[in-house]
Design an enzyme around this catalytic site. Sequence first.
Site, PDB file in Angstrom:
ATOM      1  N   ASN A   9      46.426  51.276  32.325  1.00  0.00           N
ATOM      2  CA  ASN A   9      45.762  51.229  33.633  1.00  0.00           C
ATOM      3  C   ASN A   9      46.662  50.429  34.576  1.00  0.00           C
ATOM      4  OD1 ASN A   9      44.069  50.971  35.815  1.00  0.00           O
ATOM      5  ND2 ASN A   9      42.609  49.595  34.809  1.00  0.00           N
ATOM      6  N   TRP A  10      47.404  51.166  35.406  1.00  0.00           N
ATOM      7  CA  TRP A  10      48.359  50.492  36.297  1.00  0.00           C
ATOM      8  C   TRP A  10      47.649  49.775  37.459  1.00  0.00           C
ATOM      9  CZ3 TRP A  10      52.704  54.779  37.117  1.00  0.00           C
ATOM     10  CH2 TRP A  10      53.383  54.971  35.901  1.00  0.00           C
ATOM     11  N   LYS A  11      46.367  50.062  37.643  1.00  0.00           N
ATOM     12  CA  LYS A  11      45.627  49.510  38.791  1.00  0.00           C
ATOM     13  C   LYS A  11      46.393  49.831  40.087  1.00  0.00           C
ATOM     14  CE  LYS A  11      43.558  46.214  35.697  1.00  0.00           C
ATOM     15  NZ  LYS A  11      42.932  44.935  35.470  1.00  0.00           N
ATOM     16  N   HIS A  91      35.040  50.744  36.204  1.00  0.00           N
ATOM     17  CA  HIS A  91      35.864  49.584  35.836  1.00  0.00           C
ATOM     18  C   HIS A  91      35.269  48.333  36.481  1.00  0.00           C
ATOM     19  CE1 HIS A  91      39.227  46.785  35.731  1.00  0.00           C
ATOM     20  NE2 HIS A  91      39.655  47.486  34.699  1.00  0.00           N
ATOM     21  N   GLU A  93      36.517  45.990  38.053  1.00  0.00           N
ATOM     22  CA  GLU A  93      36.982  45.713  39.428  1.00  0.00           C
ATOM     23  C   GLU A  93      36.243  46.598  40.432  1.00  0.00           C
ATOM     24  OE1 GLU A  93      41.117  46.059  38.399  1.00  0.00           O
ATOM     25  OE2 GLU A  93      40.907  44.180  37.294  1.00  0.00           O
ATOM     26  N   GLU A 162      34.927  46.246  28.279  1.00  0.00           N
ATOM     27  CA  GLU A 162      35.822  45.342  29.004  1.00  0.00           C
ATOM     28  C   GLU A 162      35.037  44.134  29.506  1.00  0.00           C
ATOM     29  OE1 GLU A 162      39.616  47.471  30.154  1.00  0.00           O
ATOM     30  OE2 GLU A 162      38.361  47.344  31.923  1.00  0.00           O
ATOM     31  N   GLY A 168      42.475  40.384  32.988  1.00  0.00           N
ATOM     32  CA  GLY A 168      43.494  39.758  33.814  1.00  0.00           C
ATOM     33  C   GLY A 168      43.486  38.239  33.737  1.00  0.00           C
ATOM     34  N   SER A 207      43.153  41.682  28.745  1.00  0.00           N
ATOM     35  CA  SER A 207      44.286  40.837  28.329  1.00  0.00           C
ATOM     36  C   SER A 207      44.865  41.232  26.970  1.00  0.00           C
ATOM     37  CB  SER A 207      43.872  39.362  28.331  1.00  0.00           C
ATOM     38  OG  SER A 207      43.478  38.948  29.638  1.00  0.00           O
ATOM     39  N   GLY A 228      45.794  46.680  31.040  1.00  0.00           N
ATOM     40  CA  GLY A 228      46.183  46.514  32.440  1.00  0.00           C
ATOM     41  C   GLY A 228      47.573  45.903  32.529  1.00  0.00           C
ATOM     42  N   GLY A 229      47.632  44.590  32.691  1.00  0.00           N
ATOM     43  CA  GLY A 229      48.898  43.876  32.912  1.00  0.00           C
ATOM     44  C   GLY A 229      50.034  44.306  31.984  1.00  0.00           C
TER      45      GLY A 229
HETATM   46  P1  PGA Z   1      44.265  43.420  31.706  1.00  0.00           P
HETATM   47  O1  PGA Z   1      43.370  44.572  32.368  1.00  0.00           O
HETATM   48  O2  PGA Z   1      44.875  44.008  30.466  1.00  0.00           O
HETATM   49  O3  PGA Z   1      45.293  43.081  32.751  1.00  0.00           O
HETATM   50  O4  PGA Z   1      43.348  42.296  31.398  1.00  0.00           O
HETATM   51  C1  PGA Z   1      42.589  45.408  31.585  1.00  0.00           C
HETATM   52  C2  PGA Z   1      41.813  46.345  32.465  1.00  0.00           C
HETATM   53  O5  PGA Z   1      41.306  45.890  33.488  1.00  0.00           O
HETATM   54  O6  PGA Z   1      41.697  47.548  32.194  1.00  0.00           O
END
Ligand code: PGA
Length: 248
Positions: A9-11, A91, A93, A162, A168, A207, A228-229
């Site tokens: 997930n590149w966001k 998600h 976010e 999640e 994050g 994370s 994500g990250g």
């Molecule tokens: P993260 O994000 O790995 O940066 O914690 C995960 C996500 O939001 O899908």
Amino acid sequence: MANRYLIANWKMNLPPAGIEPYMAQVAPVDAGDVRIVIAPPFPYLEDVAALKRGTSVAAQNCGDHEKGAYTGEVAASMIRDCGARLVILGHSERRHVYGESDALIARKLAVALLTGLIPVLCIGEDLRTREAGKVAMALAGQIRATAIESLEGADEVVIAYEPVWAIGTGRNATGAVCAETVVHIREALTRFWPRRHANAPVLYGGSVTPENVGDLETNGGINGYLVGGASLDAGKFLGILRVMRRLT
Ligand code: PGA
């Protein structure tokens, strides 16, 4: 139907190395029984799809209507036209930064299914809920609120657990916490969703790194990861895959 997933997930980011070098590293990899999915921002769906080889492409969101006067929204059918097979919905976010409600997410789920996209439905509790011991209730509430009729005819729906406190933050859920939570998720799926989804793949996100995925893989009772990250760096992303493959 895939049973193990690894989703990048590149966001609202692009890999610092660039899309082409990233895909040149990730796309040719033999992932075995793991379905690798790349979820770039909307404008890059086609670029990623053109380079995807054995991987799949996902959008990070979609509109809650099939089409019409909804400025700024992107229809599920447009996402499909750009080469995506999956769509991430709900998600944290989207829920917490943009205020998406369970009802809105349920409408997006309906449109995604109608369009033939595989939804990756994200659920998760915040820290207060966990500390208050109300995780099972909160997750069951999110699952119940998305128990729409069209799930009856849906072949494949993926759930991503999640926890908000792990996204994050560098603080991941342990394998033991995941395992315990997955039991609650499966109970709620059995209770509120059509029977065919009782064994839906449940992924973990929050994370995840090559360093902590071993514990999650061994003890988590899950079917893969939404990253994500660490997914922005092809080397780290593939490091997670290597652990997933080694441990099976
Ligand atoms: P993260 O994000 O790995 O940066 O914690 C995960 C996500 O939001 O899908």
